[in-house]
Enzyme design. Structure first.
Site, mmCIF file in Angstrom:
data_model
loop_
_atom_site.group_PDB
_atom_site.id
_atom_site.type_symbol
_atom_site.label_atom_id
_atom_site.label_comp_id
_atom_site.label_asym_id
_atom_site.label_seq_id
_atom_site.Cartn_x
_atom_site.Cartn_y
_atom_site.Cartn_z
ATOM 1 N N CYS A 1 0.807 -1.220 0.000
ATOM 2 C CA CYS A 1 0.000 0.000 0.000
ATOM 3 C C CYS A 1 0.843 1.275 0.000
ATOM 4 C CB CYS A 1 -0.946 -0.006 1.200
ATOM 5 S SG CYS A 1 -2.259 -1.246 1.078
ATOM 6 N N ASP B 1 -8.978 -3.875 -4.291
ATOM 7 C CA ASP B 1 -7.651 -3.470 -3.824
ATOM 8 C C ASP B 1 -6.608 -4.420 -4.392
ATOM 9 O OD1 ASP B 1 -5.495 -2.355 -2.300
ATOM 10 O OD2 ASP B 1 -6.968 -1.752 -0.797
ATOM 11 N N ASP C 1 -11.594 -4.026 3.554
ATOM 12 C CA ASP C 1 -12.475 -2.896 3.277
ATOM 13 C C ASP C 1 -13.934 -3.241 3.550
ATOM 14 O OD1 ASP C 1 -10.430 -1.199 2.582
ATOM 15 O OD2 ASP C 1 -10.563 -1.596 0.439
ATOM 16 N N GLY D 1 -11.857 -14.063 -12.105
ATOM 17 C CA GLY D 1 -11.226 -12.764 -11.996
ATOM 18 C C GLY D 1 -10.707 -12.282 -13.330
ATOM 19 N N SER E 1 -6.840 -11.180 -15.531
ATOM 20 C CA SER E 1 -5.374 -11.144 -15.534
ATOM 21 C C SER E 1 -4.884 -10.393 -16.759
ATOM 22 C CB SER E 1 -4.794 -12.564 -15.533
ATOM 23 O OG SER E 1 -5.193 -13.267 -16.703
ATOM 24 N N ASP F 1 -10.171 1.357 8.071
ATOM 25 C CA ASP F 1 -8.982 0.541 8.286
ATOM 26 C C ASP F 1 -7.742 1.369 7.977
ATOM 27 O OD1 ASP F 1 -9.221 0.503 5.507
ATOM 28 O OD2 ASP F 1 -8.878 -1.637 5.306
#
Length: 343
Positions: free
Chosen positions: A18, A81, A104, A152, A154, A237
């Site tokens: 992060c 994220d 989150d 997902g 890629s 957070d």
């Protein structure tokens, strides 16, 4: 401490975790004008379909995730994220990235339901066996959270990146948000700080810090459940903008001043030594520069301020209230000259 002997994933990224976020001040400039009122106006102007449900939490207060209310008893939480390698071990990186993405949803008081992998991979540089380990680590943490993983996206990318897009659910009356802080509420922190400086040391030297890895890979699930059960409605957070950055956003949105007792803030073993030896990321320094005009830091040294601004990856929850096992590090008071005061 040990030293890795396998491929050092952190050497294939310009930064780690992060700490690679776009600086908060620059990010706010980018998203200015994209709040819910603008979106609604544009939808009406072009004759588009009206949105499903009510947007309960959007860009307005810089919260951790979006929340859309579907009925009196159900709202959907949506977030995403991803980041570059924060550790060299691919399985641990996957675990950490998944815990960070799921966080989150927990920070909003919700429960994750389904996640989609986001993977960027330099296919001609790093073997796919490593990518498999990254995904395996992410799946392990998602399974621990009781969250489905269903495919997902890629891409072939010069720099490896991994994370998740996560959808969760929450009761509308149990949503925790940035702007619900009120004077008189204590501030509790559920994970120690110091992840950023330890990660910077790991990237530079190859030293492995198990205490940092396990902290990052630990879900914020139990802390979120305890906060919701305690009736807490204000939380966030602590990730790339550091404790000071996320606390400033909370105090600003809530119209209060946050008082921080620096002596009460917990740190991981080795964090102060890493700071002493100069392992401070550019992201941490940018965090401090951003909050400095609205923060009274006169009572602490520059080193202490840097630790409080340390860019965390998969950090803990910062809640306006008390929950079991979490140290109280300060309180909210009526708004004064500064948004944040460190004592």
């Amino acid at each position: 401490m040990t030293t890795t002997s396998a491929v050092r994933l952190t050497q294939y990224a310009h930064g780690g975790g992060c700490a690679c976020k776009i600086p908060p001040g620059e990010l706010e400039t980018i998203v200015a004008g994209l709040a819910r009122s603008t979106a609604s106006a544009e939808t009406s102007a072009v004759g588009g379909d009206q949105p499903v449900g009510d947007l309960l939490v959007g860009l307005d207060a810089g919260d951790d995730a979006a929340v859309v209310g579907l009925s009196d008893g159900l709202a959907v939480v949506a977030t995403t994220d991803f980041f570059t390698p924060v550790v060299d071990d691919p399985y641990d990186w996957g675990r950490i990235a998944a815990a960070n993405a799921l966080s989150d949803v927990y920070a909003m008081g919700g429960r994750p339901v389904v996640a989609l992998n986001l993977l960027a991979w330099p296919r001609d540089v790093l073997p796919f066996e490593l990518a498999t380990e990254v995904l395996r680590g992410g799946l392990a943490v998602a399974n621990q959270a009781g969250c489905h993983v269903a495919g997902g996206h890629s891409v072939d990318d010069p720099e490896p990146k991994y994370g998740m897009a996560v959808t969760g659910v929450v009761r509308p009356d149990q949503v925790m948000r940035n702007d619900a802080g009120r004077p008189g509420l204590p501030l509790s922190l559920t994970k120690p700080l110091g992840i950023g400086v330890l990660n910077s040391r790991h990237k530079a030297t190859g030293e492995v810090f198990p205490q940092a890895v396990e902290t990052m890979a630990t879900l914020n699930r139990d802390a979120a459940r305890a906060a919701v059960q305690a009736g807490i409605r204000c939380a966030t957070d602590v990730t790339g903008f550091g404790l000071l950055g996320h606390l400033y956003k909370l105090a600003r949105a809530s119209g209060v001043t946050a008082i921080v007792d620096s002596a009460a803030v917990p740190y991981l073993e080795g964090a102060r030594e890493a700071l002493r030896d100069g392992y401070v990321s550019g992201g941490t320094r940018r965090n401090l520069d951003w909050v400095a005009p609205w923060t009274d830091l006169s009572a602490v040294s520059t080193d202490e301020a840097l630790l409080l601004a340390d860019a965390q990856t998969s950090g803990g929850l910062l809640v306006a209230g008390e929950i079991p096992g979490a140290p109280v590090i300060g309180e909210l008071v009526p708004r004064g000259e500064y948004a944040v005061v460190v004592r």
